[in-house]
Design an enzyme around this catalytic site. Structure first.
Site, PDB file in Angstrom:
ATOM      1  N   THR A 132       0.840  -1.198   0.000  1.00  8.57           N
ATOM      2  CA  THR A 132       0.000   0.000   0.000  1.00  8.57           C
ATOM      3  C   THR A 132       0.869   1.239   0.000  1.00  8.57           C
ATOM      4  O   THR A 132       2.042   1.174   0.357  1.00  8.57           O
ATOM      5  CB  THR A 132      -0.915  -0.020   1.244  1.00  8.57           C
ATOM      6  OG1 THR A 132      -1.775  -1.144   1.155  1.00  8.57           O
ATOM      7  CG2 THR A 132      -1.763   1.223   1.394  1.00  8.57           C
ATOM      8  N   GLY A 181       0.538  -0.627   5.454  1.00  6.45           N
ATOM      9  CA  GLY A 181       0.971  -1.615   6.448  1.00  6.45           C
ATOM     10  C   GLY A 181      -0.148  -2.462   6.994  1.00  6.45           C
ATOM     11  O   GLY A 181      -0.135  -2.830   8.173  1.00  6.45           O
ATOM     12  N   SER A 183     -11.318  -2.885   4.731  1.00  8.90           N
ATOM     13  CA  SER A 183      -9.957  -2.347   4.652  1.00  8.90           C
ATOM     14  C   SER A 183      -9.522  -1.809   6.003  1.00  8.90           C
ATOM     15  O   SER A 183     -10.343  -1.552   6.892  1.00  8.90           O
ATOM     16  CB  SER A 183      -9.932  -1.224   3.619  1.00  8.90           C
ATOM     17  OG  SER A 183      -8.697  -0.540   3.647  1.00  8.90           O
TER      18      SER A 183
HETATM   19  N1  GLU Z   1      -5.278  -4.185   1.639  1.00  7.42           N
HETATM   20  C1  GLU Z   1      -5.027  -3.641   2.936  1.00  7.42           C
HETATM   21  C2  GLU Z   1      -6.214  -2.813   3.407  1.00  7.42           C
HETATM   22  O1  GLU Z   1      -6.982  -2.325   2.619  1.00  7.42           O
HETATM   23  C3  GLU Z   1      -3.835  -2.787   2.976  1.00  7.42           C
HETATM   24  C4  GLU Z   1      -2.602  -3.563   2.841  1.00  7.42           C
HETATM   25  C5  GLU Z   1      -1.412  -2.774   3.254  1.00  7.42           C
HETATM   26  O2  GLU Z   1      -1.455  -1.722   3.746  1.00  7.42           O
HETATM   27  O3  GLU Z   1      -0.333  -3.168   3.069  1.00  7.42           O
HETATM   28  O4  GLU Z   1      -6.371  -2.643   4.562  1.00  7.42           O
END
Ligand code: GLU
Length: 573
Positions: free
Chosen positions: A393, A479, A457
């Site tokens: 991300t 993260g 998320s």
């Molecule tokens: N896909 C994750 C989310 O939407 C985020 C992954 C990440 O931050 O590395 O919470």
């Protein structure tokens, strides 16, 4: 349930034309506030920050700059985010108006609760699910960008693409961090012949740091979308070919169809705002758990004098850990896509509810047992699902000369997403942010897979107003599950401890979503381990994927901040 291990990433890496509806707005106290500069951009990669800053220099808005940054990140930080993924956009105006757009990926229409279950009804192994078409949600970033640009853009759509096209066409060099990701991303980044040829040598090793990468295929994709608009990505031949590529990646399984792409909508959502001390904190509500979790962590601590305790007190960190435990207990049970399940946002952010939750916290010992509360508006008895954590991300912030701010978090979910490349970019694996199991102990999971639904998320793009109604902070992070904690920590650092955004982001990391407190190795928290243990915590040292970016209003001007653990930087104009 929030798993404590990262499924893909090993420790060293962790160091490092759709419907437009009127946007709901949250309006606060009007105030006069204007930057005496063209603005700034802070991003996880200096080349992407520069791409955004170029828009500001050319007379663009914060929205233009943020979109150009998102596009450039597709090229230079493909492990983290891009047009093959989704994101959340939060925009704050100096008069207190906050708008948010949800560009989260969606599950295909035909998806259902058994999407990740095998013939025996058991969840398929997580890595298998990730590296397949099952994990690929309909990418949302371009329709998000189109909606934001239509309302708040000043520059022509095609201009926003130029820096990204130049980076893809003329080349960009492999950084240390990207090189690490390529090493750990073997089996994923090199899953297609395209990915292998672009980033690896003949022996299958990542190309060395400093190698110039040219990605003409991506330059061509971006050029086409720049010229013909976002629909050319979703509709017609591009959408059909993309759907076929996903089908070919996962023979025999039902996956995304061309119609799923065509029907994708980015959505204007109500921002979730709340008062913390004298500040108004606003962020992204469902399908993100970001804003409710950040707010709960802060608000539950409001009755403690964190300022007097300060960052050197183990008690401060103990309180922070306890508040996380309570906030995550609620998050795990109640958060999901509010278009599909009733999410008690009002109840979860109600000051009285959070005061009651916060009163459970003691300064002298840790709670034996933490469970979800009963906020108002809870309709059903949900179960805690199974959502393994990953990290891929990027968060970025853009401020323009009118003082408007965009706080935008963009993602492909895990590093290099599903591993599938198409048109020069990686497709996300966002659907593994759903619970792989639809129910537990006879209770449904709020975050179970459903057709057209968006996975929960953790992303938490945030903006903050002070008591005078001035817009003073924009912050967010990458993260996985640690995101709300990074944001809450940065806010405590700035608002309670009077630190600069840079120093607040640099504060040690402590992550406590369950009964174990993970502290950042090599940080000042290691020396506090005995005191934390004496307060009753089980403490482990663990590298975690911290990467935050921010901007802060300081003495009449905006100052950018980027995580010292990352390669991020900010560019002021
Ligand atoms: N896909 C994750 C989310 O939407 C985020 C992954 C990440 O931050 O590395 O919470």
């Amino acid at each position: 349930m929030l798993h404590r291990t990262l499924a893909f990433i090993a420790a060293p890496l962790l160091l490092a034309g759709c419907t437009t509806t009127l946007p709901p707005e949250s309006t606060g106290t009007a105030s006069k506030q204007r930057a005496d500069t063209l603005g700034l951009v802070s991003a996880a990669d200096p080349r992407a920050a520069q791409a955004g800053a170029t828009m500001l220099r050319n007379g663009g808005s914060a929205t233009d700059a943020a979109i150009a940054t998102m596009l450039a990140l597709t090229v230079v930080e493909p492990q983290s985010s891009g047009i093959g993924g989704g994101g959340f956009y939060v925009r704050g105006e100096p008069d207190g108006t906050v708008t948010t757009i949800d560009g989260r990926e969606t599950a295909p229409a035909q998806a259902g609760p058994d999407w990740f279950l095998d013939a025996g009804g058991n969840p398929v192994p997580f890595p298998d699910a990730v590296l397949s078409g099952l994990s690929i949600g309909v990418p949302g970033n371009l329709r998000l960008a189109a909606q934001a640009h239509e309302k708040y853009g000043k520059l022509p759509w095609s201009e926003l693409f130029q820096p990204a096209i130049a980076l893809a066409r003329d080349g960009f060099s492999i950084t240390e961090r990207f090189h690490q990701y390529l090493g750990l991303g073997k089996g994923r980044a090199d899953k297609t012949e395209f990915g292998k040829a672009l980033f690896y040598d003949d022996a299958g090793e990542p190309l060395p740091v400093g190698t110039t990468i040219r990605n003409p295929q991506l330059a061509e994709t971006l050029q086409r979308i720049a010229e013909r608009g976002p629909d050319t990505f979703y509709d017609g031949p591009h959408g059909e070919e993309l759907a076929s590529a996903i089908a070919a990646y996962t023979p025999g399984d039902d996956v995304m169809a061309a119609a799923d792409l065509t029907s994708y909508e980015a959505k204007w959502r109500d921002p979730v705002c709340g008062e913390y001390r004298s500040y108004r904190i606003c962020g992204m509500g469902p399908p993100s758990s970001g804003a409710t979790t950040v707010y709960a962590i802060l608000k539950q601590l409001e009755h403690f004098d964190l300022t007097a305790l300060g960052p050197d007190s183990p008690v401060s960190w103990h309180l922070f850990a306890e508040s996380q435990r309570l906030a995550y207990a609620d998050r795990e049970i109640y958060l999901g896509d509010s278009d599909y399940v009733q999410v008690p946002v009002k109840g979860l952010t109600d000051p009285d509810y959070l005061a009651a939750r916060g009163s459970l916290i003691s300064a002298s010992h840790s709670l034996q047992h933490v469970e979800a509360g009963k906020p108002a508006g809870v309709a059903l008895n949900w179960a805690d699902g199974e959502e393994p954590a990953e990290n891929g991300t990027s968060h970025f912030v853009a401020v323009d000369r009118e003082g408007n701010i965009v706080s935008y978090t963009s993602t492909v979910e895990g590093p290099f997403g599903s591993g599938l490349t198409f048109g020069g970019f990686y497709l996300n694996n966002e659907l593994t942010d759903f619970s792989l199991v639809p129910e537990k102990d006879g209770h449904e999971v709020a975050n179970r897979v459903e057709g057209g639904k968006r996975p929960r998320s953790s992303m938490a793009p945030t903006v903050v107003y002070d008591a005078q109604g001035r817009l003073v902070i924009a912050v967010g992070a990458a993260g996985g599950g640690t995101i709300p904690v990074q944001v809450a920590k940065a806010l405590i650092g700035m608002l309670d401890w009077g630190l600069s955004a840079q120093d607040a982001i640099a504060l040690p990391g402590l992550y406590s979503p369950g009964d174990t407190v993970a502290i950042e190795p090599g940080s000042a928290l290691v020396a506090m381990k005995p005191q934390l243990e004496a307060l009753g915590h089980k403490v482990i040292e663990r590298q975690m994927p911290f990467k935050a970016n921010a901007a802060q209003w300081v003495d009449g001007r905006w100052v950018g901040a980027a995580d010292p653990r990352s390669e991020g930087s900010s560019v002021s104009e």
